[in-house]
Motif scaffolding. Sequence first.
Motif, PDB file in Angstrom:
ATOM      1  N   UNK A  38     -10.078 -21.988 -23.595  1.00  0.00           N
ATOM      2  CA  UNK A  38      -9.215 -22.895 -24.344  1.00  0.00           C
ATOM      3  C   UNK A  38     -10.086 -23.750 -25.256  1.00  0.00           C
ATOM      4  N   UNK A  39      -9.547 -24.065 -26.420  1.00  0.00           N
ATOM      5  CA  UNK A  39     -10.329 -24.752 -27.441  1.00  0.00           C
ATOM      6  C   UNK A  39     -10.065 -26.247 -27.454  1.00  0.00           C
ATOM      7  N   UNK A  40     -11.144 -27.018 -27.633  1.00  0.00           N
ATOM      8  CA  UNK A  40     -11.049 -28.451 -27.914  1.00  0.00           C
ATOM      9  C   UNK A  40     -11.419 -28.633 -29.385  1.00  0.00           C
ATOM     10  N   UNK A  94     -20.943 -22.388 -23.001  1.00  0.00           N
ATOM     11  CA  UNK A  94     -22.034 -22.438 -23.975  1.00  0.00           C
ATOM     12  C   UNK A  94     -22.176 -21.140 -24.765  1.00  0.00           C
ATOM     13  N   UNK A  95     -21.513 -20.075 -24.333  1.00  0.00           N
ATOM     14  CA  UNK A  95     -21.591 -18.817 -25.066  1.00  0.00           C
ATOM     15  C   UNK A  95     -20.642 -18.791 -26.265  1.00  0.00           C
ATOM     16  N   UNK A  96     -19.769 -19.801 -26.354  1.00  0.00           N
ATOM     17  CA  UNK A  96     -18.829 -19.876 -27.474  1.00  0.00           C
ATOM     18  C   UNK A  96     -19.346 -20.853 -28.530  1.00  0.00           C
ATOM     19  N   UNK A  97     -18.663 -20.862 -29.655  1.00  0.00           N
ATOM     20  CA  UNK A  97     -19.052 -21.739 -30.762  1.00  0.00           C
ATOM     21  C   UNK A  97     -18.944 -23.201 -30.351  1.00  0.00           C
ATOM     22  N   UNK A 102     -15.172 -32.325 -33.466  1.00  0.00           N
ATOM     23  CA  UNK A 102     -15.702 -31.650 -32.275  1.00  0.00           C
ATOM     24  C   UNK A 102     -14.962 -30.330 -32.134  1.00  0.00           C
ATOM     25  N   UNK A 103     -15.723 -29.251 -32.036  1.00  0.00           N
ATOM     26  CA  UNK A 103     -15.142 -27.909 -31.918  1.00  0.00           C
ATOM     27  C   UNK A 103     -15.892 -27.170 -30.820  1.00  0.00           C
ATOM     28  N   UNK A 104     -15.198 -26.955 -29.679  1.00  0.00           N
ATOM     29  CA  UNK A 104     -15.856 -26.302 -28.545  1.00  0.00           C
ATOM     30  C   UNK A 104     -14.799 -25.657 -27.661  1.00  0.00           C
ATOM     31  N   UNK A 105     -15.235 -24.935 -26.635  1.00  0.00           N
ATOM     32  CA  UNK A 105     -14.318 -24.187 -25.765  1.00  0.00           C
ATOM     33  C   UNK A 105     -14.626 -24.482 -24.302  1.00  0.00           C
ATOM     34  N   UNK A 106     -13.562 -24.625 -23.523  1.00  0.00           N
ATOM     35  CA  UNK A 106     -13.737 -24.821 -22.084  1.00  0.00           C
ATOM     36  C   UNK A 106     -13.847 -23.462 -21.388  1.00  0.00           C
ATOM     37  N   UNK A 107     -14.429 -23.483 -20.193  1.00  0.00           N
ATOM     38  CA  UNK A 107     -14.524 -22.247 -19.413  1.00  0.00           C
ATOM     39  C   UNK A 107     -13.174 -21.854 -18.828  1.00  0.00           C
ATOM     40  N   UNK A 108     -12.394 -22.832 -18.471  1.00  0.00           N
ATOM     41  CA  UNK A 108     -11.110 -22.557 -17.834  1.00  0.00           C
ATOM     42  C   UNK A 108     -10.034 -22.259 -18.867  1.00  0.00           C
TER      43      UNK A 108
END
Length: 364
Positions: free
Chosen positions: A257-259, A292-295, A312-318
């Motif tokens: 899921x993206x933040x 950490x493997x995502x953008x 801020x553009x990042x992705x959660x593991x869940x």
Amino acid sequence: MTSLGSLFDSLALSLGLEGQLLALILLVTLGAMAHLALGMLVRQLHRAASATDYNWDDVAVTAMAMPVRVLLWVLVLYLALEIYPVAETLQAFLAQAYDTALVVLLAWFLQRLIHGVEEELLCETRGTRQSADKATVRAAAKLVRFVLWITAGLMILQSLGVSISGLLAFGGIGGIAVGFAAKDLLANFFGGLSVYLDRPFTAGDWIRSPDKSIEGTVEDIGWRLTRIRTFDQRPLYVPNSTFLQISVENPSRMLNRRIYETIGLRYQDAALMEPVVTQVKEMLRNHPEIDQSRTLIVNFVSFGPSSLDFFVYTFTKTTDWVTYHEIKQDVMLKILDIIHANGGDVAFPTQTLQLEHIAPEGEA
């Protein structure tokens, strides 16, 4: 053979019974004994099958247990008609019913076998299966059952004296008219078949459509309708033909899921932009719930009307909805702490009014 017949006749005479009636009684008695012996044999087969490492023999034994018992009594009834004939018309009807009963018993056995194979493939002891695989197994079982009973129905009609060739020829001509009359039903059928084969979603998935107001959890995929439970817990019944014409999103199959948030600093905190961005990026790189493997991007992005904005553009593991919002809350609070720790604050919409003094008339 003659002596055996004489012995049988003398036994019937001594009991005061007709030979046919005595033969019928003996046949029923032998049938009951065979029924008990067959039950013991089936139990022995069950025990032997349970002792093996494979479950397919259990499936086969369970499938044939009841049909074999019924088949025994069908044979007893057939032999009884040979021994004790009834009216000629009824005799012909019962003989015809015997052939029909054999077809029904065979179809029943195959139906039980298909059900057993389906249950075995879906059982928990075989490990966790993808929901798409489960849908494929159920779809294949439904299709095989459909073909089985269509074939059995044709065989039953043939045993009753109905011309199958004539029926098929009529079906070819009448199929056109039926096709026009039931085009919506056929469209839904092929829509359901398309869902089963393409597997864009399956039972338990959360889906939504950007083309229509469809969103919720799939509860059941039938051959005509798909039942979806919306988030306000209302059932939504969607004709399967709809899925041939719309785009469907399946958030249940997301990997992350993206933040994606934009945060604004006050213009007086311009000097703090670089350390804040650097520390926020470092915080995200060390966060245990961020993939950490995502953008991962944290950058100063624009001069806003009342703020200096970074995003801020990042992705959660869940992918779990509730857990995702807990992680997002934690990230946002840590960003706020970083801004405050650097002596800055988040901007809020402001307007600056510049007033010019206009001298009254007559003043120098």
